[in-house]
Scaffold this motif. Sequence first.
Motif, mmCIF file in Angstrom:
data_model
loop_
_atom_site.group_PDB
_atom_site.id
_atom_site.type_symbol
_atom_site.label_atom_id
_atom_site.label_comp_id
_atom_site.label_asym_id
_atom_site.label_seq_id
_atom_site.Cartn_x
_atom_site.Cartn_y
_atom_site.Cartn_z
ATOM 1 N N GLU B 16 0.829 -1.215 0.000
ATOM 2 C CA GLU B 16 0.000 0.000 0.000
ATOM 3 C C GLU B 16 0.859 1.260 0.000
ATOM 4 O OE1 GLU B 16 -2.723 -0.784 3.180
ATOM 5 O OE2 GLU B 16 -4.094 -1.811 1.799
ATOM 6 N N GLU B 18 3.983 1.497 -1.146
ATOM 7 C CA GLU B 18 4.595 1.590 -2.483
ATOM 8 C C GLU B 18 3.601 2.167 -3.484
ATOM 9 O OE1 GLU B 18 6.352 -2.004 -4.145
ATOM 10 O OE2 GLU B 18 7.272 -2.420 -2.196
ATOM 11 N N ASN B 19 2.400 1.653 -3.360
ATOM 12 C CA ASN B 19 1.310 2.092 -4.215
ATOM 13 C C ASN B 19 1.092 3.608 -4.113
ATOM 14 O OD1 ASN B 19 -1.291 2.117 -5.489
ATOM 15 N ND2 ASN B 19 -1.314 -0.083 -5.122
ATOM 16 N N LEU B 22 3.985 5.501 -5.682
ATOM 17 C CA LEU B 22 3.914 5.465 -7.141
ATOM 18 C C LEU B 22 2.858 6.434 -7.660
ATOM 19 C CD1 LEU B 22 4.215 1.624 -7.787
ATOM 20 C CD2 LEU B 22 5.781 3.365 -8.642
ATOM 21 N N ARG B 23 1.722 6.468 -6.978
ATOM 22 C CA ARG B 23 0.656 7.380 -7.391
ATOM 23 C C ARG B 23 1.112 8.840 -7.317
ATOM 24 N NH1 ARG B 23 -4.191 4.697 -8.132
ATOM 25 N NH2 ARG B 23 -4.130 2.733 -6.994
ATOM 26 N N SER B 25 4.240 10.000 -7.567
ATOM 27 C CA SER B 25 5.191 10.282 -8.660
ATOM 28 C C SER B 25 4.459 10.420 -9.980
ATOM 29 C CB SER B 25 6.207 9.151 -8.808
ATOM 30 O OG SER B 25 6.870 8.935 -7.606
ATOM 31 N N LEU B 26 3.514 9.521 -10.197
ATOM 32 C CA LEU B 26 2.773 9.524 -11.448
ATOM 33 C C LEU B 26 1.968 10.810 -11.583
ATOM 34 C CD1 LEU B 26 2.159 7.737 -13.884
ATOM 35 C CD2 LEU B 26 0.245 6.768 -12.639
#
Lengths: 261, 261
Positions: B16, B18-19, B22-23, B25-26
């Motif tokens: 979670e 990491e998720n 990532l969100r 950064s994206l």
Amino acid sequence: MSKPEQDAALRCQQLEQENADLRTSLEMLRQDQEAGYHVQKRLLPLNAMEHQGFRLNYWLQPSLYLSGDFLDFWSPKPGKLLFYLADVSGHGASSAFVTILLKYIVSRYAKEDDLSPARLCTRINEELLVGGLDKHLTLVMGCLDTQTRQLTYTLGAHLPVPLMVSDGEVQELEGSGMPIGLFPGAVYKDYTCTFPEKGCLMMASDGVLEVLPGEGLEARQKEWRLRVAASGGDLESLLQRLPGEPDNWPDDVTLMTVSGF
Amino acid sequence: MSKPEQDAALRCQQLEQENADLRTSLEMLRQDQEAGYHVQKRLLPLNAMEHQGFRLNYWLQPSLYLSGDFLDFWSPKPGKLLFYLADVSGHGASSAFVTILLKYIVSRYAKEDDLSPARLCTRINEELLVGGLDKHLTLVMGCLDTQTRQLTYTLGAHLPVPLMVSDGEVQELEGSGMPIGLFPGAVYKDYTCTFPEKGCLMMASDGVLEVLPGEGLEARQKEWRLRVAASGGDLESLLQRLPGEPDNWPDDVTLMTVSGF
């Protein structure tokens, strides 16, 4: 496997899939931005350049991939060195677009013009306004006569103010000017000074002020001046005097020096 | 909680986190690209434009955020309509840079020039090569005399070949030319034809060929021609005849029409 164990395993599986999808999307955008920066880097001058007793150095770190900071230097005529450092409002792709245009406009007019930085800035101002990109920039631009050591420069609202380091002393370049690409009919002024023997002109984009300690612009500019003085105008030494990791700085940061030797 | 349950919970927690990272950064890259596209869109002409008996329409869908396709049209002189559709090699940020430069170069030369598309292309070719961006483009450019209905155009290796739809018939524009920004000294040629009464010139970037069925370029161009014919030169109707979802198309896709009424 118990029911809670099964649920947890399923949840992990979902998350792993989501992570994989996110990584793919992220990688695609990253590669795109990197390809963009590759193109943008091609437009930067070779680092460092030596020309008739002067050396030009720079260090540029975009906060994302694409840079809203830009610089260039070259010898448009024998005995002349033209250089500028620009900081486009914002950062990233939208600002990087303007740097491409800036390079093109300056190269074009520097061929026709009498190399007055003020007149070049007037032209850039007009072109950016006509272009309708809704972006502006600050800029320091100088033209150095390598024989007489006369430096003619203009300041388009650029911060921090360029510093001349000479004999252990640090002096701000005099003058002022408006940002470029904001006001129709803005007029820029040429200032002149003599480039001191073994002097060094230190320029930076305003991203550098954001990484320095201190409350408010005044305090940070003072910090900047102190660190430039301590570095003696050496780029590497100055970099070591800036706090934190460049990768994590919040804005694009560019340092540029013109040194006489 | 049993040991395996604890392990699974911990793994979920890590995933979670990491998720979420990532969100973040994206989202940052997405916003940056969107801001870039916002700037790029400002450079596109108003859709649609009507001018002395002619209407110009377009539809542009970048495959990522930033577009390597670009188009423009305007009336540089009374009684004249200048238009072009360009497709820069690749797509995304690096190609979008070139579209900005293209708009600037064409606007500039169209003021000085006698509005010969071939001579304008020669200038763009020279400027792109000097610029050193290492990017090339294909292009169709036309200048229409709205009084005499004479269309002067040039083709810079552009595919699909522009189609003239008139009286239910579809005809390819004659001519050929080299891509722009690849070969020093490349020469472009002006072709002329009479723009038919109630005719419609349909242009597209090569991304459209990628979404059409068929093996190889020939088969896809044939498909393209069939669908253009079926649409009668109407942009909306043509769009409905293209397969798949525009959001998922692999390359930038642009459609552009010049119609007489």
